[in-house]
Design an enzyme around this catalytic site. Sequence first.
Site, short mmCIF file in Angstrom:
data_model
loop_
_atom_site.label_atom_id
_atom_site.label_comp_id
_atom_site.label_asym_id
_atom_site.label_seq_id
_atom_site.Cartn_x
_atom_site.Cartn_y
_atom_site.Cartn_z
N LYS A 1 12.17 4.34 0.27
CA LYS A 1 11.98 2.89 0.35
C LYS A 1 13.29 2.19 0.75
O LYS A 1 14.39 2.70 0.50
CB LYS A 1 11.52 2.37 -1.01
CG LYS A 1 10.09 2.77 -1.37
CD LYS A 1 9.59 1.93 -2.54
CE LYS A 1 8.12 2.17 -2.81
NZ LYS A 1 7.84 3.56 -3.29
N VAL A 2 13.10 1.01 1.33
CA VAL A 2 14.26 0.22 1.74
C VAL A 2 14.30 -1.06 0.91
O VAL A 2 13.29 -1.75 0.77
CB VAL A 2 14.20 -0.12 3.24
CG1 VAL A 2 15.45 -0.89 3.67
CG2 VAL A 2 14.04 1.14 4.07
N GLY B 1 9.58 4.24 4.50
CA GLY B 1 9.40 5.19 5.58
C GLY B 1 9.38 6.57 4.99
O GLY B 1 9.31 6.74 3.77
N GLY B 2 9.42 7.51 5.88
CA GLY B 2 9.34 8.89 5.46
C GLY B 2 10.44 9.30 4.50
O GLY B 2 10.23 10.13 3.64
N PHE B 3 11.59 8.68 4.64
CA PHE B 3 12.73 9.14 3.85
C PHE B 3 12.88 8.41 2.52
O PHE B 3 13.64 8.81 1.68
CB PHE B 3 14.02 9.02 4.64
CG PHE B 3 13.97 9.78 5.94
CD1 PHE B 3 13.64 11.13 5.95
CD2 PHE B 3 14.24 9.15 7.15
CE1 PHE B 3 13.60 11.84 7.14
CE2 PHE B 3 14.19 9.85 8.33
CZ PHE B 3 13.86 11.20 8.34
N ASP C 1 12.96 10.17 16.45
CA ASP C 1 11.89 9.46 15.74
C ASP C 1 11.84 8.00 16.19
O ASP C 1 11.72 7.09 15.38
CB ASP C 1 12.13 9.54 14.23
CG ASP C 1 10.89 9.16 13.45
OD1 ASP C 1 9.78 9.21 14.03
OD2 ASP C 1 11.03 8.80 12.27
N GLY D 1 11.01 -2.54 3.01
CA GLY D 1 10.46 -1.59 3.97
C GLY D 1 10.34 -0.23 3.33
O GLY D 1 10.68 -0.03 2.16
N LYS E 1 18.58 1.96 1.97
CA LYS E 1 17.52 2.96 2.06
C LYS E 1 17.79 4.01 0.99
O LYS E 1 18.76 4.77 1.08
CB LYS E 1 17.50 3.59 3.46
CG LYS E 1 16.34 4.56 3.65
CD LYS E 1 16.37 5.18 5.04
CE LYS E 1 15.75 4.26 6.08
NZ LYS E 1 14.50 4.76 6.63
#
Length: 809
Positions: free
Chosen positions: A525-526, A521-523, A636, A519, A540
């Site tokens: 990769k996962v 996201g903004g912060f 969020d 995955g 994360k």
Amino acid sequence: MGVHEATKRNFGAKLILSLKNIGRSETHWYLICGDYIDCLCFISIDCGSNEDYIDEQTKIPYISDKELIDTGIVKTVSPDSPRNIRQHAKNLRSFPQGTRNCCTLRPEQGKNNKYLIRARFFYGNYDGKNQTPEFDLHLGVNEWKTVSLTNDVPYGVHYDIIHVPLMDYIDVCLINTGRGVPFISALELRLLDNSIYPTQGRALTRIMGYDVGRNPSDSDVRYPDDGYDRIWNPLLFDEWIPISTSSTVYSLGSDNAYNIPDVVLRTAAKSQNSTTPLSLYFSPPDSLSQCYVYFHFAEIEKLENGMQRELTILLNGERYLAESGSSLKTEQAIMGERLHFSIIAAEGSKFPPILNAVEVFVAKELPNKTTSIQDVEAIVEIKKLYKLTRNWQGDPCVPRENSWDGLHCSYIYTIPSIISVNLSSSNLTGKIAPSFSNLKAIESLDLSYNDLTGPLPEFLAQLPNLDTLDLRGNKFTGSIPEDLLQKSRDGTLVLRSKNQQYSYSEVVSITNNFETIIGGGGFGKVYLGKLKDEVQVAVKLLSPSSNQGYKEFQAEAQLLMIVHHRNLVSLVGYCDEDDQKALIYEYMENGNLHQHLSVKNTNVMTWNERLSIAVDAAHGLEYLHNGCKPPIIHRDLKTSNILLTGHMQAKIADFGLSRIFATESDSHVYQASGNFSKKSDVYSFGIVLFELITGWPAIMRGPEKNTHILDWIYPIIESGDIQSVVDPRLQGKFHTNSAWKAVEIALSCVPPIASQRPDISQVLAELKECLALEMTNASLATEHNIAPSSIPLETSYLELESDIAALAR
Ligand SMILES: *[C@@H]1O[C@H](CO)[C@@H](O)[C@H](O)[C@H]1NC(C)=O
Ligand SMILES: *[C@@H]1O[C@H](CO)[C@@H](O)[C@H](O)[C@H]1NC(C)=O
């Protein structure tokens, strides 16, 4: 004084001891002393010895103490020591560190048996200081003897004590009293017959054991002559006439268990003639010492045919009552500054008195009670499991001044118990020891800053008195047991909760060098990861671009780790190494809700599943808003932040992250206003709900412009065509009443004015009703064998309302 009166009462009764001629018995009467104890009932430890060996003289196997004790240092006596010192005197173990050091004896026969325990000390100028130390010797939790070697005898000293332990082991402890370094040369234990030397709940120190009539230049008698390995020193006064026999002597039946050695009984002393007594003076350690004296007699002279010797014993000039038989013991304790025994020929007896052996014991009270056995076993198990090297010796709580470091005990009740354990920063590894569950009185447990792993055990919540639990700075996995959290929430337990810090290299290894991306996201990769205990996690890795706001990272991560709810994704750890920051979450098998709703997903979620997910997510959000103090605003919430377990249970992810990162890189399509509040989360939730109902994303990207889901949905809702509102992929497989209710709930969440939106708890309640409605509808449909969506809204809705009311009653 009462004591003396009690003593006096033993006097005055007439006692005549008759001795039959029992020497030279026939062979079948033989009872060879020493033979039947050829056994496992000896423990012989040579302290400081490097190896096990068999003692040359006694043939007793001695074992080295190196496996038995983990403290102290091994020393060798000076080469100037007498040449013929015994093997066990040559080395010793000295204890320059710690106030109390103990050696634990674990006889196979265990508790409630009678043992003779002997501690041996030979200084031999081992430290080159030529200064003998003085220290205390304890038997378990009670004082036994002050070891005083000031007049160091050439071959050292030994102390013998008879004891019936209440536990399966016996601690022999040396206490540093500030007058030199304690040491020990050897420790011996011998099993005795339970019927001999009655102790009456006390211990008996054996202060004398004499083989009367033995030539004083002869060596002591012990094993194998004495089956119990008692030590018999020669004793013969000038005016006594030694007598002996070469025949085997046997003791009278009732006293066989004493097993006085044949060689001891074969020598005796008699007085000059029948009018002369055998006199013995003896000064107890102090006038209050309770002494027990055992006389052992056996006829070893051939008397004129059929005649027998008769004796009377006087104590301080009075007749002295004693048990009859070939062994005579003082039945009750005798006391005094000086005790004078006279053994005289009974009136009319023409034979002079004799005496074969004599022993003197002093009773030792055992006033200190040991710590609760369950507590001792538990803490010893804990010490063993974690291989604790700290100086945990002897009883954990008793004596109070020697209680173990890091423990606190309660002495209010007759049996002391452990109420606090502090093993903070003790390099503990592995799981939380199950033995902690046996510390029933424990109030405070500090296991912080160790390397503990595995899940938090449920039993922590079952400890009835536990009010403080510090688990910070460990590497636990899984979530905090619900019962424990409940206790923490209702204030009965202060939970310094778990805290899992990983190094960057550990993160690399957990993710197998960032092998699988699951995955983003903004912060950042996962990645998929696997902890040491094979538990799968999602890691994360925070992108360096969101560097601002990292300052508070650790504090926030620690805060988030105490937030646990079945509908919130658990943070199980984090990495905070310079620029490398990572958050480690429980792994969610079924990905996120966004993926499931996407048109690419061919596995369409049922209406029922969607409602369940909505209820789950509302539960999670409700906990963040109303179950946490201070409340946590998600900021969020979106379908990609709602994750699904293998059983399609929904959990909210990424809560609290926005707080860590002051500067957001994510666009806030879900936010109606810039003011983050509970109500903005409710708005976001409404959007998620619409996505669940319609299957459309929040923003529909068109060739010319993007359309917000609300702009699209309002006109359709107004048209009143529920079939056009609900995801067409469901092909009408839903109940219109529950669908309308879901739409109403979603609508209630999204008014432009925040104050008009309900609290999430209200949303949750409505959603639960909606789900119940759907379920009841489904069961009704099955009952009437009709297609689900064919129930007319009006009738079924009314009927169902009453059904739900009935269910609720
Ligand atoms: C018995 O022995 C004592 C001491 O040796 C002596 O004084 C006494 O005369 C003896 N008595 C008889 C009757 O021999
Ligand atoms: C445990 O010991 C550590 C270090 O000595 C101390 O900082 C901590 O406060 C103790 N914990 C408790 C609960 O007393």
